[in-house]
Design a protein around this motif. Structure first.
Motif, short mmCIF file in Angstrom:
data_model
loop_
_atom_site.label_atom_id
_atom_site.label_comp_id
_atom_site.label_asym_id
_atom_site.label_seq_id
_atom_site.Cartn_x
_atom_site.Cartn_y
_atom_site.Cartn_z
N LEU A 40 0.86 -1.19 0.00
CA LEU A 40 0.00 0.00 0.00
C LEU A 40 0.89 1.23 0.00
O LEU A 40 2.04 1.21 0.42
CB LEU A 40 -0.96 -0.01 1.20
N GLY A 41 0.32 2.31 -0.46
CA GLY A 41 1.00 3.59 -0.48
C GLY A 41 -0.03 4.69 -0.47
O GLY A 41 -1.22 4.46 -0.71
N GLY A 42 0.41 5.90 -0.18
CA GLY A 42 -0.54 6.99 -0.16
C GLY A 42 0.11 8.30 0.23
O GLY A 42 1.29 8.36 0.61
N ALA A 43 -0.71 9.34 0.06
CA ALA A 43 -0.29 10.68 0.46
C ALA A 43 -1.52 11.38 1.03
O ALA A 43 -2.64 11.19 0.53
CB ALA A 43 0.29 11.44 -0.71
N ASN A 44 -1.31 12.21 2.08
CA ASN A 44 -2.45 12.93 2.65
C ASN A 44 -2.00 14.23 3.29
O ASN A 44 -0.81 14.42 3.60
CB ASN A 44 -3.19 12.04 3.66
N LEU A 45 -2.97 15.09 3.52
CA LEU A 45 -2.82 16.31 4.31
C LEU A 45 -3.77 16.21 5.49
O LEU A 45 -4.92 15.77 5.33
CB LEU A 45 -3.15 17.54 3.48
N SER A 46 -3.30 16.63 6.69
CA SER A 46 -4.16 16.53 7.87
C SER A 46 -3.89 17.69 8.81
O SER A 46 -2.84 18.34 8.78
CB SER A 46 -3.92 15.21 8.60
N THR A 47 -4.88 17.94 9.66
CA THR A 47 -4.75 18.95 10.72
C THR A 47 -5.54 18.49 11.92
O THR A 47 -6.49 17.69 11.80
CB THR A 47 -5.22 20.33 10.25
N THR A 48 -5.16 18.96 13.09
CA THR A 48 -5.86 18.62 14.34
C THR A 48 -6.11 19.88 15.15
O THR A 48 -5.35 20.86 15.06
CB THR A 48 -5.05 17.63 15.19
N ALA A 49 -7.14 19.84 15.97
CA ALA A 49 -7.44 20.91 16.92
C ALA A 49 -7.89 20.25 18.22
O ALA A 49 -8.56 19.22 18.19
CB ALA A 49 -8.52 21.83 16.39
N LYS A 50 -7.51 20.86 19.34
CA LYS A 50 -7.81 20.24 20.62
C LYS A 50 -8.23 21.29 21.64
O LYS A 50 -7.61 22.36 21.75
CB LYS A 50 -6.57 19.49 21.14
N LEU A 51 -9.28 20.98 22.37
CA LEU A 51 -9.76 21.84 23.46
C LEU A 51 -9.76 21.00 24.72
O LEU A 51 -10.38 19.93 24.78
CB LEU A 51 -11.17 22.36 23.16
N GLU A 52 -9.07 21.49 25.78
CA GLU A 52 -8.92 20.75 27.02
C GLU A 52 -9.48 21.55 28.20
O GLU A 52 -9.44 22.78 28.21
CB GLU A 52 -7.45 20.44 27.31
N GLY A 53 -9.95 20.85 29.21
CA GLY A 53 -10.41 21.47 30.44
C GLY A 53 -9.98 20.63 31.62
O GLY A 53 -9.84 19.40 31.52
N ARG A 54 -9.74 21.27 32.76
CA ARG A 54 -9.35 20.52 33.95
C ARG A 54 -9.78 21.29 35.20
O ARG A 54 -9.92 22.52 35.18
CB ARG A 54 -7.84 20.27 33.99
N LEU A 55 -9.97 20.54 36.27
CA LEU A 55 -10.29 21.10 37.58
C LEU A 55 -9.05 21.01 38.45
O LEU A 55 -8.45 19.95 38.59
CB LEU A 55 -11.43 20.31 38.22
N THR A 56 -8.64 22.15 39.02
CA THR A 56 -7.48 22.17 39.92
C THR A 56 -7.95 22.51 41.33
O THR A 56 -8.96 23.19 41.52
CB THR A 56 -6.44 23.21 39.46
N ASN A 57 -7.16 22.05 42.32
CA ASN A 57 -7.54 22.27 43.72
C ASN A 57 -6.82 23.46 44.34
O ASN A 57 -7.34 24.09 45.24
CB ASN A 57 -7.26 21.01 44.54
N GLU A 58 -5.60 23.73 43.92
CA GLU A 58 -4.84 24.84 44.49
C GLU A 58 -4.25 25.70 43.38
O GLU A 58 -3.20 25.36 42.82
CB GLU A 58 -3.71 24.31 45.39
#
Length: 495
Positions: A422-440
């Motif tokens: 197999l062979g191939g070529a591609n273009l890709s992009t990613t986006a990420k949104l994160e959230g967290r709870l902190t105590n101090e």
């Protein structure tokens, strides 16, 4: 400027401590006196023109004088030589541990007045219920109760001339405490045990009886573990766990114990492999993929668990000190981690996708557009006895939403003998949104990132199945990504 040459402090004097000496000059009118504090001067007399002072040793007094209209100011000094004073008691207190320590020796360092060679008469002015007596040699003994007495030495020829000093009678201690040096308020009292976790840091304190105090350099510690002698409060990270006691001055010795528990943690962790979940899901929904061999593009929409490394659940238990309590309990922590829950869609372009047979071999080519959305969740809860509210609470909460977009061309070749390429070529992009709870501090934070635009070219061969794929690829970042960094979204108010 008149009056500046006057004798404001008065002439030098010779005196004994008890009778004292009058200094200053009461005969000067319309002036204000301010004496500097010194041994034997009553604080209430600092503005007295002619105070009576009772120094224990020879002392020089300084006075500052101003006129009532502030027209002038002057400074003067007077020296009072003490010929009968300087009383010294060794030791400076009496403890009640036994006959060897239930005594002290009183002596005069200066014992002549106006050339008198008369004997010194020793007395205890206020023995009260202490029972203390003193010999005419200055030896103090027979004390039976705590309190304070006044020891006096009087000149037999001049009874108004004497020297005196207060002495503490220490009847033992009221309590012995051990306090967690890193958590003020966690205190063990006499007979109790202070538990520490992972650190042997404690503060030992002897508490004197009511209406009593420890003179400097006391108490004396006893027992198998002792801080340095002469230390009332002892605090060090090198304090060894064990029982500490103070036994001087009482028939009821006081003791307190310090124990270092260590963490003593145990953890149980369970994991469920994603492959098993994927097989279970495929069995439930049926096989909808274009090719059994290579489900790289699943139209039109797939609920995918293949991104899982594993679902993890954990439980941890460890020793923990109690909040403002010398005891200890178990700290419990539970957690669950879901690394990759994904929704994915993929679409082929019919105009540019197809296949052909070449005898025993076959070939497929695809142009495609793929988009995905992944959700990652992690939750941790803790029950810690060393918190004001030792109930279960969320200690960590993380969540992320990650999207991907990919477009490309793919070519596959299969032969009946079980080989393929197999062979191939591609273009890709990613986006990420994160959230967290902190105590101090206790707040919710967010972070956003973009992976940029990435191009990839690949070529590979396999045998029997895609699990045996050997692939070579080249990747290039056409546009670099970026990230906001963690920022507060919501801050919880303080309780």
């Amino acid at each position: 400027m008149t009056g500046q040459g006057a004798d404001y402090a008065g002439p030098d004097k010779t005196a004994c401590q008890g009778a004292g000496a009058m200094i200053g000059n009461a005969g000067i009118a319309d002036v204000c006196y301010t004496w500097e504090m010194a041994d034997g001067l009553d604080p209430n007399d600092i503005h007295n023109q002619s105070p009576i002072v009772h120094p224990q040793h020879t002392t020089t007094y300084t006075v500052h004088v101003t006129s009532d209209n502030f027209g002038f100011s002057a400074t003067d000094v007077v020296k009072v030589t003490v010929d009968f004073g300087g009383l010294v008691i060794t030791p400076s207190y009496i403890d009640l541990a036994g006959p060897l320590t239930n005594q002290a020796q009183a002596e005069l360092t200066i014992n002549s007045f106006q050339g008198s060679s008369a004997a010194v008469i020793w007395s205890i002015e206020n023995p009260g219920s202490t029972g203390c007596t003193i010999t005419q040699g200055g030896k103090i003994s027979n004390c039976s109760e705590s309190g304070q007495v006044q020891v006096r030495a009087t000149n037999a020829e001049y009874p108004a001339c004497y020297a005196e000093k207060d002495m503490e009678i220490n009847g033992g201690i009221k309590d012995l405490t051990a306090e967690d040096a890193s958590d003020a308020g966690r205190i063990a009292h006499h007979g109790d045990t202070l538990y520490l976790v992972g650190s042997a840091a404690a503060k030992l304190t002897a508490v004197p009886n009511d209406n009593s105090s420890f003179p400097s350099g006391q108490p004396q510690w006893e027992g198998p573990n002792t801080p340095p002698p002469g230390t009332i409060t002892f605090n060090t990270p090198n304090l060894q766990p064990g029982t500490y006691s103070y036994e001087v001055g009482t028939i009821d010795p006081k003791g307190v114990t310090v124990v270092d528990l260590g963490e003593d943690a145990s953890t149980v962790q369970l994991s469920m492999d994603s492959g098993l979940l994927g097989d279970m899901l495929a069995a439930m929904k049926g096989n909808t993929q274009l090719k059994d061999l290579d489900p790289f593009c699943t139209p039109p929409l797939d609920f995918d668990l293949d991104g899982f490394t594993s679902i993890k659940a954990s439980y941890k238990q460890s020793n923990s000190i109690k909040y403002k309590n010398p005891g200890y309990d178990k700290k419990k922590e539970v957690g669950i981690e879901i690394p990759a829950l994904a929704f994915e869609g993929c679409m082929f372009f019919p105009c540019c996708s197809g296949g052909a047979n070449f005898g025993v071999a076959s070939a497929f080519y695809f142009t495609y557009f793929k988009a995905g959305l992944g959700v990652n969740i992690g939750v941790n809860a803790v029950k810690d006895p060393n918190t004001p509210s030792p109930e279960w609470m969320i200690s960590a909460l993380t969540a992320s939403l990650e999207g991907t977009i990919e477009a490309g061309l793919r070519l596959e070749v299969n032969v009946p003998s079980g080989f393929g390429a197999l062979g191939g070529a591609n273009l890709s992009t990613t986006a990420k949104l994160e959230g967290r709870l902190t105590n101090e501090p206790r707040q919710i934070e967010w972070n956003a990132s973009w992976g940029g635009l990435v191009g990839k070219v690949s070529l590979g061969i396999w045998y029997v199945s895609m699990d045996n794929l050997i692939e070579v690829s080249k990747q290039k970042n056409f546009i670099n990504g970026s990230e906001t960094g963690w920022k507060p979204l919501f801050v919880f108010p303080n309780d």
